[in-house]
Design a protein around this motif. Structure first.
Motif, PDB file in Angstrom:
ATOM      1  N   PHE A  87      84.586  35.654 -10.613  1.00 47.93           N
ATOM      2  CA  PHE A  87      83.729  36.681 -10.037  1.00 47.93           C
ATOM      3  C   PHE A  87      83.991  38.004 -10.499  1.00 47.93           C
ATOM      4  CE2 PHE A  87      82.258  39.070  -5.904  1.00 47.93           C
ATOM      5  CZ  PHE A  87      81.299  39.510  -6.485  1.00 47.93           C
ATOM      6  N   ASP A 115      87.479  33.067  -8.219  1.00 48.54           N
ATOM      7  CA  ASP A 115      86.204  32.264  -9.085  1.00 48.54           C
ATOM      8  C   ASP A 115      85.330  31.591  -8.618  1.00 48.54           C
ATOM      9  OD1 ASP A 115      87.296  29.798  -8.492  1.00 48.54           O
ATOM     10  OD2 ASP A 115      89.140  29.925  -9.645  1.00 48.54           O
ATOM     11  N   GLU A 116      84.359  31.161  -9.278  1.00 46.90           N
ATOM     12  CA  GLU A 116      82.994  30.855  -8.595  1.00 46.90           C
ATOM     13  C   GLU A 116      83.385  29.642  -7.959  1.00 46.90           C
ATOM     14  OE1 GLU A 116      79.949  30.431 -11.481  1.00 46.90           O
ATOM     15  OE2 GLU A 116      79.854  32.688 -11.818  1.00 46.90           O
ATOM     16  N   MET A 176      84.444  30.430  -4.501  1.00 39.68           N
ATOM     17  CA  MET A 176      83.432  30.952  -3.750  1.00 39.68           C
ATOM     18  C   MET A 176      82.468  29.871  -3.237  1.00 39.68           C
ATOM     19  SD  MET A 176      82.582  34.224  -5.981  1.00 39.68           S
ATOM     20  CE  MET A 176      81.005  34.563  -4.978  1.00 39.68           C
ATOM     21  N   GLU A 189      78.656  36.954  -2.994  1.00 35.55           N
ATOM     22  CA  GLU A 189      79.198  37.793  -3.679  1.00 35.55           C
ATOM     23  C   GLU A 189      79.198  39.060  -3.052  1.00 35.55           C
ATOM     24  OE1 GLU A 189      76.758  38.317  -7.336  1.00 35.55           O
ATOM     25  OE2 GLU A 189      77.558  36.436  -8.215  1.00 35.55           O
TER      26      GLU A 189
END
Length: 269
Positions: free
Chosen positions: A107, A131-132, A135, A142
């Motif tokens: 991210f 990182d995604e 998340m 975000e």
């Protein structure tokens, strides 16, 4: 010291039964991996060799420490919700990898033409870039990460050391907490520094563990700034950019500092 000798030293010091090593001759890079998870870290040898000529064994010690800490947290289960106060933004160069070694995008946000903003979960002696995958697992947006990281950043010290060179003032922030360069994102701090600056205000983040603010009052100041930032950039553990920024009206504009005693010129984004 050369790459061949350095490679041998690093392999000896980092050797463990559950680790494997691979060497890319073309890129002159050594990769250290966990045999089971295949997670690991890649280090570029030429840069370390260059640092060895000035820092000697300290250069190798720093790399060994960095690799050991990084490998220790890889594969561990981390939670954002349990550690909200430990989320911070980190400044990296625009060329820094955009994804993990197994292809998961970090991210990140764009910052300037030279720098990007990543987000990290502080783990004490080291940190993990968010990182995604993390998340999604934690169901964090975000915007939530951005807000928490900026809020936590404002709690960090902004105490600086001051030095005067040829009538120019330079302020150094170097706490070694891992987020020194990140203070460039503290808008309140930058505005406060701008109010006390008599000349042209510059901001530099040559590597991740230092932030330099210049109060440039004459042309010699630009030459001093250029030499200073290049020295920090060359010797930093995580180089960011050797370019400095002019700070004006809340904006950062990268500048090229030309020949000796020439006025700095803004770089178009």
């Amino acid at each position: 010291m050369d790459s061949k000798k350095l490679r041998r030293i690093l392999e000896e010091r980092l050797q463990q039964e559950d680790r494997s090593f691979s060497f890319d001759r073309e890129k002159d890079e050594l990769r250290i991996e966990n045999k089971d998870s295949r997670k690991g870290i890649t280090v570029s040898l030429p840069g370390i060799v260059a640092k060895w000529h000035t820092k000697k064994e300290q250069a190798i010690d720093e790399v060994v420490y960095y690799v050991e800490e990084a490998l220790a947290v890889m594969g561990a289960d981390h939670s954002l919700s349990d550690q909200e106060k430990n989320i911070f933004p980190v400044i990296r160069s625009a060329s820094f990898p955009k994804e993990t070694s197994d292809g998961v995008p970090f991210f990140m946000d764009e910052h300037t033409a030279e720098t990007h903003i990543y987000y990290a979960l502080d783990l004490g002696k080291t940190y993990r870039l968010i990182d995604e995958r993390l998340m999604k697992k934690e169901n964090w947006t975000e915007e939530r990460i951005r807000e928490m990281a900026r809020f936590n950043l404002r709690s960090l010290s902004t105490n600086m050391k001051k030095d005067e060179v040829s009538g120019n003032l330079f302020y150094f922030l170097n706490t070694n907490d891992g987020y020194d360069a990140s203070r460039i994102l503290n808008e309140k701090f930058l505005k406060e520094m701008a109010e006390k600056t008599e000349g042209e205000m510059t901001v530099s983040v040559p590597h991740g563990d230092v932030l330099i603010i210049g109060d440039i009052r004459n042309e010699t100041g630009y030459d001093v700034l250029a030499q200073m930032t290049m020295s920090f950039f060359t010797n930093g553990h995580v180089p960011v950019t050797a370019l400095s920024f002019i700070y004006e009206d809340g904006k950062l504009d990268p500048i090229f500092i030309m020949a000796k005693n020439r006025v700095a010129q803004k770089k178009n984004k």
